[in-house]
Structures are given as structure tokens and as C-alpha cells.
Design an enzyme around this catalytic site. Structure first.
Site, short mmCIF file in Angstrom:
data_model
loop_
_atom_site.label_atom_id
_atom_site.label_comp_id
_atom_site.label_asym_id
_atom_site.label_seq_id
_atom_site.Cartn_x
_atom_site.Cartn_y
_atom_site.Cartn_z
N GLY A 18 -10.71 62.17 -63.91
CA GLY A 18 -10.82 63.76 -63.89
C GLY A 18 -10.21 64.41 -65.10
O GLY A 18 -10.90 65.44 -65.64
N ASP A 19 -8.96 64.19 -65.25
CA ASP A 19 -8.31 65.08 -66.11
C ASP A 19 -7.55 64.36 -67.19
O ASP A 19 -6.37 64.66 -67.36
CB ASP A 19 -7.39 65.93 -65.11
CG ASP A 19 -7.99 67.24 -64.48
OD1 ASP A 19 -8.71 67.75 -64.98
OD2 ASP A 19 -7.42 67.56 -63.39
#
Length: 154
Positions: A18-19
């Protein structure tokens, strides 16, 4: 690098999916044999107010450093090849979005160790191009074609 539990592997894989980012850049550097440094990195991103999450991941992994950017973001950067290989090997079964990037990254790192000729280095640069296409890199300027053009001049 620490050995991670399955729960830690799943958490870190989700965070990276995700990040995070898995990438390899070619940096011009005349001190290197083919005039380029191969610079692999794994980076996790958060806003400055969520720095604590990055501190926790760094503590779990036991390597890398955290740096604050001027735009309010914080990055947790891992640049040590041994650590990155160990990390990706451990978390790979849990990756979803970045599984192909992790597999390509590991192939590139293994191939880099066997580079002996200009042809080998160009082939490595072409693999790096493929990895960056998986990442949708927009700012990248040093491609395999740039490497070819540079090596023709040597």
C-alpha cells in the site's frame, strides 16, 4: 536483518503493497566500471504525523533509516542488498500488488553479481527497465538506452 514471524511478514507485506516502493535506479558515476551505479532500494512512505508506524516497521526489520522530506512525508529507506533480499524472501508469499516487482528485484540482484561485460550490464539495465515499468515510474531518466549510448562512447 531479523527473522520475522508470519504475522510480521503479512503486516510488512501489506504496508509495502500500500505505502511502499521496490525500485532500482541507475545513477551516473564514473568511478564504477560501466559508469553507472546500480542503486536498489525498498522504501515505505507515511505522512510526518504517522512516523511512529515507520519506526515500528524499522524496529521489526532491524535495518535501514528514516528520513523526513520537505513535503511533510517521512520515508523509511532500506538500501542494504542483503537485508532487502532477506526481507523480500520472507514477505514475498504475502505480497499481492508488488509480488512481480519483488520477484523481478530478486532476479536483478542475483544477475548483478554475475555482470562481467558491457553486454551483461546492458542486459541488467534492460531488466531494470522492466522493473520500473511495473512501478509506473514517471521521473526516470536513465534507461537501458541511455546506458547503451554511454557505453558506445567508452
Amino acid at each position: 536483518m531479523k527473522h520475522l514471524t508470519k504475522v510480521q511478514c503479512a503486516y510488512i507485506a501489506g504496508f509495502l503493497d500500500g505505502d511502499g516502493s521496490i525500485y532500482i535506479r541507475l545513477k551516473p558515476n564514473k568511478d564504477y566500471r560501466f559508469n553507472y551505479q546500480v542503486s536498489p532500494n525498498i522504501v515505505f512512505y507515511q505522512s510526518r504525523r504517522n512516523r511512529l508506524f515507520l519506526e515500528r516497521v524499522r524496529k521489526m526489520i532491524g535495518a535501514g533509516y528514516i528520513r523526513e522530506r520537505n513535503d511533510g512525508m517521512v520515508e523509511y529507506v532500506i538500501g542494504d542488498v542483503t537485508t532487502m533480499v532477506s526481507l523480500l524472501t520472507q514477505i514475498s508469499p504475502f505480497l499481492v500488488f508488488k509480488k512481480k516487482q519483488a520477484q523481478m528485484f530478486l532476479r536483478i540482484v542475483r544477475k548483478k553479481a554475475g555482470v562481467k561485460t558491457k553486454k551483461d550490464f546492458i542486459s541488467l539495465a534492460e531488466m531494470i527497465d522492466k522493473l520500473e515499468r511495473l512501478n509506473y515510474s514517471k521521473k526516470r531518466r536513465i534507461t537501458s538506452q541511455v546506458v547503451v549510448d554511454t557505453l558506445k562512447k567508452l
